[in-house]
Design an enzyme around this catalytic site. Structure first.
Site: not given
Length: 483
Positions: A79, A141, A172, A184, A256
């Site tokens: 970010r 990741r 996760h 998602h 999440d």
């Protein structure tokens, strides 16, 4: 039963909210004063170091040590580096090096930078064991596909981030690395029983817990081999039974994002929030676009569930106590500043070259585009900062002949990202290598497919520092780090 006003404050204490701007809106500042746990910032909240530091200072003034969080993994998911790419390599690069001391140092530097910007909770690291080659949401990741490797680096990353001054969040849980779907968009299925989970997925989380991780983030995945049909985030057997009971974790359990289709697509966010709390989650990450009106609806649903007995007040109070303890920890002073440019140094160590690099004669750099995914977002990648004439093309609408026409008499460098996942990308590269015996291929994702090229350069990630490291190997003068 507490009064409704007390229930509202308890409900607020479980909410990690987003907002839409570079400055804190009034509803967020007022909400923090009324007990909101904190905020989660995304790229739309960040335009630069000075701006986000001022924003976070204003947020901190609105309450007693609110949680100011973000998803900052380094590498592909960044970010603070959204505009130009991260100055820290991601987990795949660090796993390829396999030096836990370096992983700790990189994460300490990242944690110290985040703390300096005013952040107190980093929703990282990912400690998933990436065993599915076509995993659409984890990939680089992850530290790797070997549980023992991920164990070493999970502990190092957690330790480093928290030494840097931000609370870490292992994710996760119970493990997203063997999925073939993106949560998602849908509810992925993990075909693993308890024995396989223990041998593979759970080992890095045990290591993170042993390293003192302050929080753990849940996965929106389904585990039918355990007889469970609901997402893990909403399942007491996973959160209370497995994470709390079997692993002995007593810190903050973070969901999440609840706006993801894998958890709320069929029931809506307010209902998902209630079920997550009932399952044993403490802190509700609401997602990217869940603003004031929806936050009010979620709070009302939690209060109503507590009033009617679906959700016990004791469960809310337990969550609030854990979050208060985490907020108190974030008030502690930080340690010494880290070594400068540790991220670039690490990225250089992650580069691998197979074959022989040809002389770089006025190279033509062609980047075959690849989807970035929701978790990554629109982050620049590739070699264009070091080769300004680099051409980005869509492999679905490009032929090898078109690429070759522009590269006559010049060295051809082809840049790909996770080529193993995209048949058309592989086909274009294979044809280029058949037509010319001096092609250099640079893979900026996972190097799970090896073309028959003159040289094959792998960076194990697409962060800015990975690109700079590849450019240096190819002989391009590399500019200084951007920050």
């Amino acid at each position: 039963m507490p009064a409704d006003r007390s229930l509202e404050r308890l409900a607020n204490s479980t909410l990690l909210v987003p907002f839409e701007s570079h400055t804190a809106p009034r509803w967020v500042l007022d909400g923090l004063g009324e007990g909101l746990a904190g905020v989660c910032l995304f790229h739309n909240n960040i335009s630069g170091a000075e701006q986000v530091t001022a924003l976070n200072r204003r947020l901190a003034e609105a309450a007693d040590h609110p949680l100011v969080s973000l998803d900052e993994e380094g590498g592909d998911v960044t970010r603070i580096g959204q505009a130009a790419g991260s100055e820290y390599p991601g987990n795949a690069a660090l796993g390829a090096i396999d030096d836990p001391a370096l992983t700790r140092e990189v994460h300490r530097a990242l944690g110290a930078e985040l703390r300096g910007l005013g952040f107190t909770l980093d929703l990282a690291p990912s400690v998933d064991v990436n065993t599915a080659a076509d995993n659409p949401v984890i990939g680089t990741r992850s530290f790797g596909a070997d549980p023992a490797l991920v164990v070493r680096h999970a502990a190092a990353a957690v330790t480093g981030l928290q030494q840097g001054g931000v609370a870490a969040c292992a994710k996760h849980f119970p493990g997203h690395g063997s999925t073939h779907q993106d949560s998602h968009h849908e509810l992925p299925v993990i075909d693993a029983d308890v024995d396989l989970l223990e041998r593979r997925e759970l080992r890095p989380f045990r290591a993170a817990v042993a390293a003192g991780v302050k929080s753990v983030l849940t996965a929106h995945i389904q585990l039918p081999a355990l007889g469970l049909t609901a997402p893990a985030t909403l399942t007491p057997e996973i959160i209370t039974g497995l994470l709390r009971g079997r692993l002995g974790f007593d810190g903050v359990v973070v969901t999440d994002a609840l706006d993801m289709q894998g958890v709320s697509g069929e029931i809506g966010i307010p209902e998902a929030a209630v079920r997550a709390l009932a399952a044993g989650c403490d802190l509700l990450c609401l997602g990217r676009f869940v603003y004031a009106d929806q936050v009010a609806q979620i709070r009302a649903a939690i209060v109503e569930a507590a009033r009617t007995g679906r959700l016990s007040a004791d469960r809310l109070e337990q969550a609030a106590e854990r979050i208060t303890a985490l907020r108190s920890w974030t008030a502690e002073p930080t340690g010494e500043p880290p070594r400068a440019y540790v991220g670039l140094d690490a990225a250089r160590r992650a580069v691998r070259v197979s074959g022989t690099l040809p002389p770089m004669a006025d190279p033509v750099v062609v980047e075959l585009d690849a989807p970035l995914g929701i978790a990554v977002g629109e982050v620049p990648w590739g070699l264009a900062p070091w080769y300004p004439g680099a051409l980005r093309v869509d492999p679905e609408h490009t032929t090898a002949a078109e690429v070759l026409r522009g590269a006559e008499g010049r060295t051809l460098v082809v840049v790909v990202r996770d080529a193993h996942r995209y048949p058309r990308t592989r086909a274009v590269v294979e044809e280029l290598c058949r037509q010319r015996d001096d092609v250099v291929v640079v893979e900026m994702g996972l190097p799970m497919w090896r073309p028959d090229s003159r040289a094959f350069v792998t960076t194990h990630g697409a962060a800015r520092v990975n690109g700079q490291s590849a450019a240096e190997v190819l002989g391009s003068p590399a500019p200084a780090s951007i920050r």
